[in-house]
Design a protein around this motif. Sequence first.
Motif, PDB file in Angstrom:
ATOM      1  N   LYS A   6       0.835  -1.203   0.000  1.00  0.00           N
ATOM      2  CA  LYS A   6       0.000   0.000   0.000  1.00  0.00           C
ATOM      3  C   LYS A   6       0.865   1.246   0.000  1.00  0.00           C
ATOM      4  N   ALA A   9       2.428   1.606  -3.355  1.00  0.00           N
ATOM      5  CA  ALA A   9       1.438   2.024  -4.358  1.00  0.00           C
ATOM      6  C   ALA A   9       1.140   3.508  -4.204  1.00  0.00           C
ATOM      7  N   ARG A  10       1.034   3.960  -2.958  1.00  0.00           N
ATOM      8  CA  ARG A  10       0.812   5.384  -2.719  1.00  0.00           C
ATOM      9  C   ARG A  10       2.002   6.198  -3.219  1.00  0.00           C
ATOM     10  N   GLN A  11       3.177   5.703  -2.904  1.00  0.00           N
ATOM     11  CA  GLN A  11       4.374   6.401  -3.367  1.00  0.00           C
ATOM     12  C   GLN A  11       4.435   6.402  -4.896  1.00  0.00           C
ATOM     13  N   GLN A  12       4.037   5.295  -5.486  1.00  0.00           N
ATOM     14  CA  GLN A  12       4.045   5.193  -6.944  1.00  0.00           C
ATOM     15  C   GLN A  12       3.078   6.227  -7.550  1.00  0.00           C
ATOM     16  N   ARG A  13       1.876   6.341  -7.004  1.00  0.00           N
ATOM     17  CA  ARG A  13       0.914   7.331  -7.495  1.00  0.00           C
ATOM     18  C   ARG A  13       1.436   8.745  -7.300  1.00  0.00           C
ATOM     19  N   ARG A  14       2.051   8.993  -6.167  1.00  0.00           N
ATOM     20  CA  ARG A  14       2.608  10.305  -5.881  1.00  0.00           C
ATOM     21  C   ARG A  14       3.718  10.649  -6.889  1.00  0.00           C
ATOM     22  N   GLU A  16       4.007   9.399  -9.914  1.00  0.00           N
ATOM     23  CA  GLU A  16       3.373   9.594 -11.229  1.00  0.00           C
ATOM     24  C   GLU A  16       2.776  10.995 -11.343  1.00  0.00           C
ATOM     25  N   LYS A  17       2.127  11.459 -10.274  1.00  0.00           N
ATOM     26  CA  LYS A  17       1.555  12.805 -10.283  1.00  0.00           C
ATOM     27  C   LYS A  17       2.640  13.862 -10.413  1.00  0.00           C
ATOM     28  N   GLU A  18       3.741  13.663  -9.695  1.00  0.00           N
ATOM     29  CA  GLU A  18       4.849  14.608  -9.786  1.00  0.00           C
ATOM     30  C   GLU A  18       5.439  14.633 -11.188  1.00  0.00           C
ATOM     31  N   GLU A  20       3.836  13.902 -13.979  1.00  0.00           N
ATOM     32  CA  GLU A  20       2.861  14.568 -14.836  1.00  0.00           C
ATOM     33  C   GLU A  20       2.962  16.084 -14.688  1.00  0.00           C
TER      34      GLU A  20
END
Length: 96
Positions: A6, A9-14, A16-18, A20
């Motif tokens: 988890k 995954a949170r770090q991965q989403r963070r 990805e947002k950075e 972008e």
Amino acid sequence: MTEESKISARQQRRLEKEQEKEQEKEHEQATSTGTTKWVQIRMFPIWLRILLVILFIAGAAMAGLMIGYGVLGDGEPTDALKWDTYQHMIDIKDGK
């Protein structure tokens, strides 16, 4: 193990947002510096254009009256601009 996944995954989403956001910033910088935006500067303001059109229409009407009355009608061209000429035509129409 699920807790670690988890977090990752949170770090991965963070991340990805950075990424972008960074890509958007790069895109904005590339478009703002690489291209020029069209800016229209009018030589004559709108009110002056309207005034000129009205004056040109009035001038064309006066020239048309003078040519029609003077050349085609065998009269004096300047008589086409006198009020007495039109008053005489109105009197003839009314039977006076």
